[in-house]
Structures are given as structure tokens and as C-alpha cells.
Design a protein around this motif. Structure first.
Motif, mmCIF file in Angstrom:
data_model
loop_
_atom_site.group_PDB
_atom_site.id
_atom_site.type_symbol
_atom_site.label_atom_id
_atom_site.label_comp_id
_atom_site.label_asym_id
_atom_site.label_seq_id
_atom_site.Cartn_x
_atom_site.Cartn_y
_atom_site.Cartn_z
ATOM 1 N N ASP A 135 -11.546 0.199 1.595
ATOM 2 C CA ASP A 135 -10.649 0.392 2.742
ATOM 3 C C ASP A 135 -11.454 0.528 4.031
ATOM 4 O O ASP A 135 -12.632 0.898 3.998
ATOM 5 C CB ASP A 135 -9.844 1.680 2.506
ATOM 6 N N LYS A 170 -10.803 -4.508 2.729
ATOM 7 C CA LYS A 170 -9.764 -4.444 3.758
ATOM 8 C C LYS A 170 -10.413 -4.318 5.130
ATOM 9 O O LYS A 170 -11.074 -3.320 5.414
ATOM 10 C CB LYS A 170 -8.824 -3.250 3.506
ATOM 11 N N GLU A 187 -5.876 -5.592 7.986
ATOM 12 C CA GLU A 187 -4.935 -4.509 8.312
ATOM 13 C C GLU A 187 -4.586 -4.548 9.788
ATOM 14 O O GLU A 187 -5.386 -4.985 10.608
ATOM 15 C CB GLU A 187 -5.585 -3.154 8.038
ATOM 16 N N GLU A 226 0.858 -1.187 0.000
ATOM 17 C CA GLU A 226 0.000 0.000 0.000
ATOM 18 C C GLU A 226 0.895 1.238 0.000
ATOM 19 O O GLU A 226 1.842 1.323 0.790
ATOM 20 C CB GLU A 226 -0.909 0.017 1.240
ATOM 21 N N GLU A 238 -7.844 2.223 -3.496
ATOM 22 C CA GLU A 238 -8.592 2.014 -2.253
ATOM 23 C C GLU A 238 -9.576 3.159 -2.050
ATOM 24 O O GLU A 238 -9.169 4.323 -2.043
ATOM 25 C CB GLU A 238 -7.631 1.999 -1.056
ATOM 26 N N ASN A 265 -4.447 4.958 -2.065
ATOM 27 C CA ASN A 265 -5.651 5.496 -1.405
ATOM 28 C C ASN A 265 -6.265 6.648 -2.188
ATOM 29 O O ASN A 265 -5.558 7.527 -2.673
ATOM 30 C CB ASN A 265 -5.295 6.035 -0.020
#
Ligand code: C2E
Ligand code: MG
Ligand code: MG
Length: 648
Positions: free
Chosen positions: A543, A564, A599, A422, A513, A481
Motif C-alpha cells: 500500500d 498500490k 489510488e 478495499e 495490504e 489493510n
């Protein structure tokens, strides 16, 4: 006979002022007390003047009485100049400057003390005045009275001038008018000695003060009767400017919003009044040492002088105990959640800006504990410096190109190797050091800088993905992101596709994400952006799954490849109910053919637990934090070597 009608007029004006002060309850606090003292001094002075005038004209045989009334008049009349200075010192809140400075205090008191002694002993010495055989005459040192008044007026002028920044233009005008009025009366009196104008002039000047300088309606909150937000702002700002040391009790009612929504307007005001009354009566018991303010939305402040630390502590504890108690009001049981922070300024909160920003919402950002909190427990100056300057910090970083992109490896449980990473924004500011990305992103979303930052991150990732270093790593894709604000921007899809084209990056190498909040927006712009990117072959992750507002329908209808699971799930895995929830969530997502990244995995035990749950990918400090590009390349290469060695 001299004409004392002006003295009678003065007495009327003073009585009206006195009545209005008592009626408005403006009698607490140093400035109010000084103002009240001015009124009384002038009142007594006028009465002595009337009495002495009558005695002089009609009762020459009462020599003692004549001495007494003249002494009374002269001492009180001269004292008015002293009170004027003390009033200004209180208005500017400068009393602390005299503390411990004995010489200065003596120098200030001396002119009046000398004049006072000379006047009072005049009956024996005749130096200032005499009334032998009942005839009043000036003595050789009579002018010392004028000298004394001039000294105090000059001192007052000096103090005002030196601290003019602390006063608004209208207040300076008011103070100036007061001085001019008194001066004009003195001059007139010289030309028309029979007209006793001076007390009248002073009473007029006090009247001017009451409408320009003292205006209580400008300072007092009508509902609670305490000082207003603007008064707090003004006082606090001045205290920081003059370098005063002081304590403030910050009381925010943490459940004010929910209580307000339960009550109607009038009841809400009633509850505020009850709270203010409780605070007021505690203050009364402690001798009115604290200055009380009501700001707004259930926020109160009580300010104490530096030397009153123990008093402030006691007050905070008593207020906390008193306000926590349930009370019944018009059929409602009301329990307030008073959140109280005690701070010493400027030692613990260093600036006006920080004090105001911190006081705004500390009750929302910190858990309610039910006890008095000392400011250093929850206030950290560096955070505030950064928060207050965040837009400048972002601008500077964009200008100096100092934003960096770090990579946090993502591990595939099935393949036993790292398959992606990421990309995470990093900023190390020269002045403030590491700046939290959450803070950066939130501020950048508000200011609009997020679009530039987003582009910069994406370009950096594409540059990396197209480099030979990256190609050797054998990774499948990099996750980038996207914030809600970016998704809502009309140009997003085109910009992303253009950058990818420029660096010749395949859509398969990028995974975007988006957050659950973004996914729950149904704006057309966002849907258009996502569809355009999907058609180009880019895939999406959801996310922070589980943290936001879960619009399941939206989540289900979005073409997502990966979900996630947020770290907060992982942190609560010991809770048996949460574990059942996690097991079923994972099963549900798998049944929908989605892949799962967990995560925030920090330990081997956590890794095993989620691997056993059949989650596909693991990301977290157990493997690595986000690291710079070069470190990341080395990290992946090392891990590949280890895999090879283990196989051998
Ligand atoms: P996120 O996208 O959920 O990123 C994961 C965050 O969790 C990262 O925080 C990462 O450092 C942290 N993390 C990962 N593993 C662990 C762990 O084992 N323990 C703990 N305690 N934390 C772990 P970071 O880098 O502070 O980023 C915070 C958030 O800022 C990100 O949350 C993301 O929402 C946002 N962000 C970061 N970079 C960007 C960016 O380039 N663009 C946008 N729009 N947002 C970004
Ligand atoms: Mg993320
Ligand atoms: Mg996340």
C-alpha cells in the motif's frame, strides 16, 4: 521612650529583600510590582515610626513635624493591609474581575479612603489623633484604623478562600503565615505598647512571602530569564478556570531542531538568550505589557490582557519581523523560522488542554508562511476535541460495536469491470460525528486497540465474502489493510487463518495490504507472520507505494502480487519530471511481474492517463468513495447491468 529597635531591624530586612528583588530583576509583572510596593510601604512606615518616636521623646516644640510624622506613619501603616489585598489579587490574577465593576471597586477603596481623610485631617479635627503641645494622644475615632485593617484582612481571607483552587498548598500556607505573623504582632503590641513590633512583623511576613509565594527561582528559566513552562501552565490553567479573557502569542521556532543540531550546547543557549533579549526589548518598548515565557525547544509565549488586543497584534508582527532577520553569531549565519500564532482565549482556543496540545507542535503540522497566523486559520476545536478524547471514542466504539466496514470498488482496466474492493474502517461517533480512519488507526496503534479493531474488520470482511450477496457480484477478492503494529504481533497469522476457516473463506478471496513502512521492518515476527500467510495461499499488496521510506531491497524481496501507487503520485502527475518517474516506475514494476493499482483517481482525464500507462487497476472517487456494504452490493450490481446494456 518607646523602643524602635524592631523598626531598624525591619528596615534591614526590607533592604535585603529589595536588593534581592533588584538583583533577580523580578520587577516586572503585577505581582512583582505589588510585592515591591509592599516593601516600600513598610519601609516608609518604619521610617515614619522611628521619626515620630524620636520627635515625641525629644522635640515637643516641633508640633507640625510631630503631626506630619504621625500622619505619615498611620496612613502608610494602614495602607499595608490594602496592599496585602492587592498583592493577593495580583497573585491570583483577578484584576479583570474589577474591570467595569465600578461599585465593587468603590466598595473596596472606600474604607481606606475614609480612614485616610480622617487621619490626614486629624491635625484640625483631632478625631483620629492629636498632638497638642507636642503630646501625641489617640482621638475618639482612633479605632477606625483597626477597623479598616480588619476589613481588608477579612476581604483578603475571603478572596483566598474563594479562589483556593488556584493556589498550591504551599502558597496558601505562606499567605496564612503572613496573616498570623501580623496578627501576633498586633496582639503583642497591645500587651507591650512600648515595643514597636508591627513593621518588623510585616517585614518578616514579606520575607516569608519571598520564600514561599514569590519564589522567582521556581518561576524563572535560568537561561533566558523569562518565566518557565510550569509558570505558563499554571497561569494559563488558572485563566481558564476563572474565566478570564486574554491573548497569547505562541511563538515556536520551526527550525529549532535543525539549528540545534548545527550548534553546540553553549551556542544553542546563546541563540536562545539572543532571541529572549529581542523579545524582551520589544516588550520594553511597548511598556512591558506582555508577560513573557520560555517553555522549551524554541517555544516562547507572550500573554496579554484582553483589552490589549491591538498591542498583542503589533507585538506579534514586530516579533515576527525582528526574529526573521538573519544574524551572525560566532561565525555562524543564523536565520530563525519563527512561527507565530495569535489566539484569543477562551474564544478561539476553548480549553487549557487544547491550548497546550495545539501549542506543542503546530509548527510541525502547518507550513511555514513567514507571517503571523490567527489561531482560527489553523486551529479547529472539533479536531482537538476528537484528538484529546480519541482513546475514549475508540473504547466506546468497541463496546457499542459501532465500528463499520465500508468498501471502495476497484476497477480493472483490462476487463472493463469492477474486480475487487478495499475494505476501509468507518466510525460515526454519536457525539463527534465522522472520525477520520487515519486518526483512529494511529491512536489505536499506540494504545494497542488496533488488534481488536483489525480482527473486527477482518471478521466483518469474511462474513461478507461468505454471504450469498457477495457471491453474486463475481468479484475476485477484497483487500484488507494491515497496520504495522498488527504485523508485529505474534498471533496475527493464526488469528487471520482461524477467522477464514470459521467463515469458510478461501485464501484467494482475500488480499492483505501492508504499507511500505511495514515492509521496511525486518523483524522476525513480521517475516514469520507473512510467510505463514503466504504458505496458506494469501496474497499481498504493497500500500501507499512511494510515500514512505523506500527500502527497495525489501520491496523486491517480498513476495508481492500488487503494488498500490499512492494518491500523492497521482496529484503530482502534471509535473513533467514526476510523469517520467511514474512511467519508469510502472515499467519497472511490470517487468517484475507485479500488478499495479492506482489510488486516488478523481477524474476521467486521470483515469485515461493511467490506463494508457498500462496500470492494471483503478481506485478512486471517480468511480466511488468507500460505501456501506449494502450500497456497495447495489453499486456493483448496477454497474454490471450497465456493462450488459452497453454490450447489447
Ligand atoms: P489507504 O489504505 O491508502 O486507503 C485509501 C484512502 O484513500 C482511503 O482513505 C480512501 O477513502 C482514500 N481515497 C480513495 N480514493 C480517493 C480519491 O479519489 N480521492 C481522495 N481524496 N481520497 C481517496 P480513508 O478511508 O480515510 O483511510 C485512510 C487510511 O486509514 C487508509 O489509507 C489506511 O491506511 C487506514 N485504514 C483504513 N481502514 C483501515 C483498517 O481497517 N485497518 C488498518 N490497519 N488501516 C486502515
Ligand atoms: Mg489501503
Ligand atoms: Mg493507500
Amino acid at each position: 521612650m518607646r523602643n524602635f529597635s524592631f523598626d531598624i531591624a525591619a528596615i534591614f530586612i526590607l533592604l535585603v529583600l529589595l536588593f534581592s528583588i533588584i538583583f533577580r530583576k523580578a520587577t516586572t509583572g503585577r505581582t512583582n510590582k505589588m510585592f515591591l510596593s509592599s516593601l516600600f510601604t513598610c519601609l516608609i512606615s518604619a521610617m515614619f515610626e522611628i521619626a515620630s518616636t524620636i520627635l515625641d521623646a525629644n522635640c515637643k516644640e516641633f508640633v507640625e513635624a510631630i503631626y506630619f510624622t504621625h500622619t505619615g506613619y498611620l496612613t502608610f501603616h494602614t495602607f499595608q493591609a490594602v496592599i496585602y489585598l492587592l498583592f493577593v489579587i495580583s497573585l491570583l490574577d483577578l484584576w479583570h474581575k474589577l474591570r467595569g465593576r465600578i461599585l465593587l471597586t468603590i466598595a473596596l477603596a472606600l474604607p481606606y479612603a475614609v480612614t485616610f481623610v480622617l487621619t490626614v485631617t486629624s491635625a484640625f479635627t483631632g478625631l483620629v489623633f492629636s498632638a497638642e503641645n507636642g503630646i501625641y494622644t489617640h482621638g475618639p475615632l482612633f479605632n477606625i484604623l483597626y477597623l479598616c485593617v480588619v476589613v481588608y484582612i477579612l476581604a483578603t481571607g475571603f478572596v483566598v478562600l474563594k479562589n483556593r483552587k488556584l493556589l498550591s498548598a504551599s502558597k496558601i500556607m505562606g499567605l496564612l503565615m503572613m496573616a498570623i505573623l501580623c496578627l501576633a504582632a498586633a496582639v503583642l503590641h497591645m500587651f507591650f505598647p512600648q515595643q514597636l513590633l508591627e513593621n518588623f512583623a510585616v517585614s518578616l511576613s514579606l520575607f516569608v512571602a519571598s520564600i514561599t509565594v514569590q519564589r522567582p527561582e521556581e518561576l524563572l528559566d535560568t537561561e533566558t530569564g523569562l518565566y518557565k513552562h510550569s509558570a505558563y501552565g499554571h497561569d494559563a490553567k488558572n485563566s481558564f478556570i476563572i474565566g478570564k479573557h486574554w491573548h497569547v502569542i505562541m511563538l515556536n521556532i520551526a527550525n529549532y531542531t535543525s539549528i540545534s543540531s548545527m550548534l553546540g550546547y553553549e551556542q544553542r543557549v546563546e541563540v536562545l538568550k539572543i532571541t529572549a533579549d529581542k523579545i524582551r526589548s520589544l516588550n520594553k518598548n511597548l511598556g512591558y505589557k506582555g508577560k513573557m515565557y520560555y517553555l522549551d525547544r524554541g517555544r516562547f509565549r507572550i500573554v496579554f490582557d484582553d483589552k490589549e488586543r491591538t498591542l498583542a497584534e503589533t507585538f506579534a508582527t514586530l516579533t515576527n519581523n525582528e526574529l526573521k532577520m538573519k544574524f551572525r553569531h560566532k561565525g555562524f549565519d543564523i536565520t530563525l523560522a519563527p512561527m507565530i500564532v495569535l489566539a484569543r482565549c477562551p474564544e478561539e482556543i476553548e480549553s487549557f488542554k487544547s491550548l497546550m496540545a495545539f501549542g506543542l507542535d503546530f509548527h510541525e503540522k502547518n507550513p511555514y508562511t513567514g507571517r503571523v497566523i490567527q489561531a482560527p486559520e489553523i486551529y479547529h476545536p472539533d479536531d482537538f476535541e476528537v484528538k484529546n478524547n480519541i482513546n475514549k471514542i475508540i473504547e466506546r466504539a468497541l463496546e457499542n460495536r459501532s465500528f463499520q466496514v465500508y468498501y471502495q470498488p476497484i476497477y480493472s482496466v483490462e476487463q472493463g469491470r469492477f474486480v475487487s474492493a478495499e475494505a476501509l474502517l468507518r466510525l460515526f461517533d454519536d457525539e463527534h460525528g465522522f472520525i477520520s480512519p487515519e486518526l483512529l488507526i494511529t491512536a489505536a496503534e499506540k494504545s494497542g486497540a488496533i488488534h481488536k479493531i483489525g480482527e473486527l474488520v477482518f471478521e466483518e470482511v469474511c462474513k461478507f465474502v461468505s454471504s450469498s450477496d457477495y457471491k453474486q457480484l463475481g468479484l475476485d477478492y477484497i483487500e484488507v489493510n494491515l497496520s504495522v503494529a498488527q504485523c508485529m504481533h505474534g498471533d496475527l497469522a493464526d488469528k487471520i487463518l482461524n477467522i477464514m476457516r470459521e467463515y469458510n473463506v478461501s485464501p484467494r478471496s482475500i488480499n492483505l495490504e501492508i504499507t511500505e513502512t511495514a515492509a521496511s521492518f525486518s523483524q522476525r515476527v513480521m517475516t514469520d507472520n507473512l510467510n505463514k500467510l503466504l504458505r496458506a495461499g494469501i496474497e499481498f499488496s504493497l500500500d501507499d507505494f512511494g510515500t514512505g521510506y523506500s527500502n527497495m531491497k525489501r520491496v523486491v524481496s517480498l513476495p508481492l502480487k500488487i503494488v498500490k501507487l499512492d494518491k500523492s503520485f497521482v496529484d503530482e502527475k502534471e509535473n513533467p519530471k514526476m510523469w517520467i518517474f511514474l512511467q519508469n516506475t510502472v515499467k519497472m514494476l511490470k517487468d517484475m511481474n507485479m500488478e499495479i493499482v492506482v489510488e486516488g483517481i478523481e477524474t476521467k482525464e486521470m483515469l485515461d492517463a493511467f490506463a494508457n500507462l498500462k496500470c492494471d487497476f483503478i481506485q478512486g472517487y471517480y468511480f466511488s468513495k468507500a460505501i456501506s456494504k449494502n450500497d456497495f452490493v447495489n453499486y456493483i450490481k448496477d454497474s454490471q447491468q450497465k456493462v450488459v446494456q452497453n454490450a447489447e
